[in-house]
Design an enzyme around this catalytic site. Sequence first.
Site, PDB file in Angstrom:
ATOM      1  N   GLU A   1     -40.848  -2.918  39.580  1.00 22.47           N
ATOM      2  CA  GLU A   1     -41.818  -3.721  40.332  1.00 22.47           C
ATOM      3  C   GLU A   1     -43.268  -3.312  40.116  1.00 22.47           C
ATOM      4  O   GLU A   1     -44.173  -4.157  40.175  1.00 22.47           O
ATOM      5  CB  GLU A   1     -41.482  -3.669  41.829  1.00 22.47           C
ATOM      6  CG  GLU A   1     -40.256  -4.463  42.232  1.00 22.47           C
ATOM      7  CD  GLU A   1     -38.960  -3.688  42.114  1.00 22.47           C
ATOM      8  OE1 GLU A   1     -37.947  -4.152  42.659  1.00 22.47           O
ATOM      9  OE2 GLU A   1     -38.959  -2.614  41.480  1.00 22.47           O
TER      10      GLU A   1
ATOM     11  N   GLY B   1     -34.602  -6.165  42.033  1.00 21.99           N
ATOM     12  CA  GLY B   1     -33.654  -6.467  43.107  1.00 21.99           C
ATOM     13  C   GLY B   1     -32.211  -6.274  42.712  1.00 21.99           C
ATOM     14  O   GLY B   1     -31.364  -5.970  43.544  1.00 21.99           O
TER      15      GLY B   1
ATOM     16  N   ALA C   1     -35.105 -12.602  41.037  1.00 22.37           N
ATOM     17  CA  ALA C   1     -35.861 -13.744  41.528  1.00 22.37           C
ATOM     18  C   ALA C   1     -36.616 -14.413  40.384  1.00 22.37           C
ATOM     19  O   ALA C   1     -37.018 -13.776  39.417  1.00 22.37           O
ATOM     20  CB  ALA C   1     -36.843 -13.292  42.599  1.00 22.37           C
TER      21      ALA C   1
ATOM     22  N   GLU D   1     -31.617  -2.718  43.345  1.00 20.97           N
ATOM     23  CA  GLU D   1     -31.643  -2.486  44.791  1.00 20.97           C
ATOM     24  C   GLU D   1     -30.319  -2.907  45.422  1.00 20.97           C
ATOM     25  O   GLU D   1     -29.813  -2.256  46.337  1.00 20.97           O
ATOM     26  CB  GLU D   1     -32.813  -3.233  45.423  1.00 20.97           C
ATOM     27  CG  GLU D   1     -34.147  -2.594  45.077  1.00 20.97           C
ATOM     28  CD  GLU D   1     -35.332  -3.315  45.678  1.00 20.97           C
ATOM     29  OE1 GLU D   1     -36.098  -2.679  46.430  1.00 20.97           O
ATOM     30  OE2 GLU D   1     -35.496  -4.522  45.412  1.00 20.97           O
TER      31      GLU D   1
END
Length: 289
Positions: free
Chosen positions: A159, A136, A91, A139
């Site tokens: 994170e 992410g 992101a 993930e």
Amino acid sequence: MAAAAAAAAAPGALGTLQAGRARLVAACCARLGPGWRLPGPWTGPRGGPATWARGWTPAIGGPASRRGFGSEVKTEDELRVRYLEEENRGADLKERVKMNPSEVGPFVSKIRAVINEIANLPVPTIAAIDGLALGGGLELALACDIRVAASSAKMGLVETKLAIIPGGGGTQRLPRAIGMSLAKELIFSARVLDGQEAKAVGLISHVLEQNQEGDAAYRKALDLAREFLPQGPVAMRVAKLAINQGMEVDLVTGLAIEEACYAQTIPTKDRLEGLLAFKEKRTPRYKGE
């Protein structure tokens, strides 16, 4: 994750997905180009279309534009190995800074929902990590059945460096992949692993020396997918279901799940085709029915 360029030929050919130098190879018949958008309908063993149309924005990392992916068809008769591709690492954190606090929760929930859908695809999925898979990106890879990486790849759930926690399933899938204690260590430290280190802790199944083209993991993922493609589609679907569900329960319940899944293969035409092909010493022609 790397920029993917998978070949997709006749029904049953390979396709792939990538997220910032980490590609997801699944079972299907077409390739996703940059942006996770299909250039047209996917055609599976029966020639049925499978088109994805869901919004997606990856998590943590570098810049990322909005992407699309998805499929209205999730049955093994229309797709066998899935291909998804994305060019970025995660992101856009600059975008996150501009977000109102009330927007963050729904934003992360959408990411989690998309990753969950990938985890629940009824076909084998392989994450090929040739570059960075941070936050992410990892993930997404953790939602896949199998992960392979180049030795030079970098991956981690970072994170906590940003005073948040993994929100796309990382706190749940990483402990299931490598064990609770080690998962806590990696998340608490926001440590980034290379391919060799990831293999040593059991995060990936295969590690390869990177090639000149920068797609060693991707090529390995395609080799694995080619091994999977000849198998019975219904058997592959219920085998994945039995393993996934069985790992969440005690052994007795898991064996009952296996029995129920096995029962789904008994009335299929594919099972009879497999027996006949074995008797005739030929390659079976499975149709996913």
